[in-house]
Write an enzyme that holds these catalytic residues in place. Structure first.
Site, PDB file in Angstrom:
ATOM      1  N   LYS A 112       0.820  -1.209   0.000  1.00 13.17           N
ATOM      2  CA  LYS A 112       0.000   0.000   0.000  1.00 13.17           C
ATOM      3  C   LYS A 112       0.862   1.271   0.000  1.00 13.17           C
ATOM      4  CE  LYS A 112      -4.063  -2.189   0.876  1.00 13.17           C
ATOM      5  NZ  LYS A 112      -3.716  -3.587   1.095  1.00 13.17           N
TER       6      LYS A 112
HETATM    7  C1  LIG Z   1      -4.414  -4.747   0.754  1.00  7.63           C
HETATM    8  C2  LIG Z   1      -3.660  -6.025   0.796  1.00  7.63           C
HETATM    9  C3  LIG Z   1      -3.953  -7.095  -0.071  1.00  7.63           C
HETATM   10  C4  LIG Z   1      -5.101  -7.034  -1.049  1.00  7.63           C
HETATM   11  O1  LIG Z   1      -4.906  -6.082  -2.048  1.00  7.63           O
HETATM   12  P1  LIG Z   1      -6.154  -5.549  -2.904  1.00  7.63           P
HETATM   13  O2  LIG Z   1      -5.634  -4.452  -3.730  1.00  7.63           O
HETATM   14  O3  LIG Z   1      -7.168  -5.099  -1.886  1.00  7.63           O
HETATM   15  O4  LIG Z   1      -6.652  -6.716  -3.697  1.00  7.63           O
HETATM   16  C5  LIG Z   1      -3.144  -8.221  -0.021  1.00  7.63           C
HETATM   17  N1  LIG Z   1      -2.136  -8.314   0.871  1.00  7.63           N
HETATM   18  C6  LIG Z   1      -1.834  -7.327   1.713  1.00  7.63           C
HETATM   19  C7  LIG Z   1      -0.715  -7.501   2.677  1.00  7.63           C
HETATM   20  C8  LIG Z   1      -2.570  -6.147   1.714  1.00  7.63           C
HETATM   21  O5  LIG Z   1      -2.271  -5.152   2.564  1.00  7.63           O
END
Ligand SMILES: *Cc1c(COP(=O)(O)O)cnc(C)c1O
Length: 462
Positions: A112
Site C-alpha cells: 500500500k
Molecule cells: C491490501 C492487501 C492485499 C489485497 O490487495 P487488494 O488491492 O485489496 O486486492 C493483499 N495483501 C496485503 C498484505 C494487503 O495489505
C-alpha cells in the site's frame, strides 16, 4: 485525459479532480476514458531505468497536464525516498521460473505504501496550490490505514480519519495506526468487520450534505490515483525479466481487487502479460465468481491473512465495466442487485473476464504449510498473504512463462502466523524496531453513521 464513472451517471473529471474525489457521485468508480499505449519500443526503453524514472514514464500520460513534468518527477522522487531498498520493488527468485516481487520495503511494510506515499505528495501539492483543505476518511483492514497515516501525517491541507475493525487487525498494523502523534491523524476502532467500516465510509460519500461540508476525500483502493501508482511495478518487474520480448504472468494476493486491476491496466497499455491470477484466502468471492459466474456475498471469516478478509471487492466493478463493454447502466444494475446479496455475471462478460484473469483459493492450513515450505526450500520468509499467492502460483504456473508472485507485506507485519508455521519470529527492520515502545492513541466508535459524522465534524481542524 478524462476520467469517466463506471456507472455512467456522474460528470467526467480530469486527473486531479478524480484523485481528490475518490468515489464518483453516482456511486461508481473513475476509470480513464481511454488507456494510453506503450509501444514495444517505449517498453524496451525502460531497460536499465530506476524505479522513479519508470514511474514517470508509465504514469505521465494518465496525469497529463495536472502536474508539470518537473513537479511530477520531483513528487515521485519524494514519494519513494523513504523506502528501505534502493530498487524500491526488488525481484527475487523462488524457484526456476518463479519470482517474488517484494513490495514491502516502504515505511509501513506493505505494498500500500507504493500508492499512498505518492498520493500523499500529490494531494499536498495540489491542495496547497488551490489553497484548499480536505477531510480524508478511510476504511481499512489494516494496511491501507497505516499507509495512509504514514503518508499524510503532519500535512497542513488534510485531516485523516481511519476506521479499522476493532480487534481484527494485527498488533503491528494497529500500532502503526495508533502511534503517530501528528494532530491531523485520528485512528478510529469501529465495532464490526472491515465490510462494516467500508459500508459506513460509502454511506458518508453518499450523504452529499456531509460530503460537501467537510470536503470529504477518499484514499481507499477505489481511488484511481492509487491504482495508477501500482501499475508501475508490473512494468519494472516484467522488464527486468525480458519484456517486451518475453511475456510474463503474475499471481496477486487479492482482496479489494485494486492491486491486480493495476496489472490489468499494465496489460491494456501493452505490457505482454500472459495471465493475471487472483489468489484468495477462504474469503473467496472472487474465486467463486470467476469459476461459476455467481458474485455472491458470504460471511467474512477471519483468517491469518486479514488484509484479504473481504467479501465485496470494490475494484472488481472496474473489471466488470470493461467486461460489459463499458456499459455504465449494466454495471449500475449489477451493483443494485449486489445490495440484495449478489448477481450473475452474463456469459459474454464472464468469458471476457476469463481471458485476462485466472483464480485460486487457499485454505488456512495450506497457507501455513506454504510459509513453512518456502522457508525450507526457497530460503524465503513469506507473510501469510504472500504465501497465499505463492501457493496458487505454484499450483497453476506453466513452466514456459515466468511467473511473478507479488509479496504484499513483510513477514514481520504478521509475526504470529509466520512463527506458527516456521518457529521463527521475524524481526521488524531496524528503522522501526521501537514500534512496540511507542504510546498509542485511538478512539473506539460504534458502527453508526450519525455518531461517526458527529465525531469527524468535531475533530477536524477547519
Ligand atoms: C491490501 C492487501 C492485499 C489485497 O490487495 P487488494 O488491492 O485489496 O486486492 C493483499 N495483501 C496485503 C498484505 C494487503 O495489505
Amino acid at each position: 485525459m478524462r476520467y469517466i464513472s463506471t456507472r455512467g451517471a456522474a460528470p467526467d473529471l480530469g486527473f486531479a479532480e478524480a484523485m481528490l474525489t475518490g468515489l464518483a457521485r453516482d456511486g461508481g468508480l473513475y476509470v480513464p476514458a481511454e488507456i494510453p499505449q506503450m509501444s514495444t519500443g517505449d517498453i524496451r526503453a525502460l531497460h536499465g531505468l530506476s524505479y522513479e524514472e519508470t514511474a514517470f514514464r508509465v504514469m505521465r500520460p494518465f496525469v497529463n497536464d495536472a502536474f508539470a513534468d518537473d513537479v511530477f518527477a520531483d513528487l515521485i522522487a519524494k514519494a519513494y525516498a523513504g523506502f528501505g531498498h534502493d530498487a524500491r520493488a526488488p525481484l527475487v527468485q523462488l524457484a526456476p521460473g518463479h519470482f517474488l516481487l517484494e513490495l514491502f520495503h516502504g515505511p509501513t511494510l506493505a505494498f500500500k505504501d507504493f500508492a499512498m506515499q505518492l498520493i500523499g505528495q500529490l494531494f499536498e501539492h495540489e491542495l496547497s496550490r488551490r489553497g484548499e483543505q480536505v477531510t480524508i476518511v478511510g476504511a481499512t483492514s489494516g494496511d491501507t490505514g497505516s499507509a495512509a497515516i504514514e503518508a499524510f501525517a503532519g500535512l497542513d491541507s488534510v485531516d485523516v480519519f481511519i476506521l479499522y475493525p476493532h480487534g481484527r487487525v494485527s498488533e503491528v498494523q494497529r500500532r502503526q495506526m495508533t502511534t503517530p502523534q501528528a494532530a491531523n491523524i485520528h485512528a478510529l476502532a469501529i465495532d464490526g468487520h472491515f465490510d462494516d467500516a467500508q459500508a459506513r465510509l460509502k454511506d458518508m460519500f453518499n450523504h452529499f450534505e456531509f460530503r460537501d461540508r467537510v470536503r470529504l476525500a477518499g484514499v481507499n483502493s477505489i481511488n484511481w490515483a492509487r491504482v495508477l501508482a501500482q501499475v508501475v511495478y508490473y512494468f519494472t518487474s516484467a522488464v527486468s525479466l525480458g519484456a517486451p520480448d518475453r511475456a510474463v504472468s503474475f499471481t496477486v494476493p487479492t482482496g479489494n481487487f485494486g492491486d491486480i486491476f493495476a496489472g490489468y491496466i499494465a496489460k491494456r497499455m501493452g505490457l505482454p502479460i500472459d495471465r493475471l491470477i487472483v489468489a484468495t484466502n477462504q474469503n473467496d468471492i472472487l474465486h467463486r465468481c470467476l469459476t461459476s459466474g455467481a458474485y455472491e456475498k458470504g460471511e467474512v471469516v477471519p483468517s491469518i491473512s486479514p488484509s484479504m478478509d473481504i467479501q465485496v471487492s470494490s475494484n472488481f466493478e472496474r473489471a466488470l465495466f470493461d467486461a460489459y463493454g463499458r456499459d455504465g447502466k449494466a454495471v449500475a444494475q449489477l451493483m443494485d442487485e449486489l445490495k440484495a446479496g449478489g448477481f450473475a455475471v452474463s456469459q459474454g462478460a464472464l468469458q471476457a473476464l476469463r481471458e485476462d484473469f485466472g483464480s485460486g483459493r487457499v485454505s488456512e492450513d495450506e497457507t501455513l504449510a506454504t510459509i513453512r515450505q518456502a522457508n525450507e526450500t526457497m530460503g524465503e520468509l513469506l507473510c501469510p498473504h504472500s504465501a497465499v499467492g505463492v501457493k496458487v502460483a505454484e499450483d497453476q504456473r506453466d513452466p514456459t512463462t515466468p511467473m511473478i508472485t507479488l509479496a504484499t507485506a513483510h513477514p514481520a507485519k504478521f509475526p504470529d502466523a509466520v512463527e506458527r508455521a516456521t518457529g521463527i519470529r521475524p524481526p521488524l527492520p531496524n528503522r522501526m524496531a521501537d514500534l512496540y515502545d511507542r504510546p498509542e492513541r485511538l478512539t473506539r466508535v460504534p458502527n453508526d453513521l450519525a455518531a461517526l459524522e458527529t465525531l469527524i465534524e468535531e475533530r477536524r481542524r477547519t
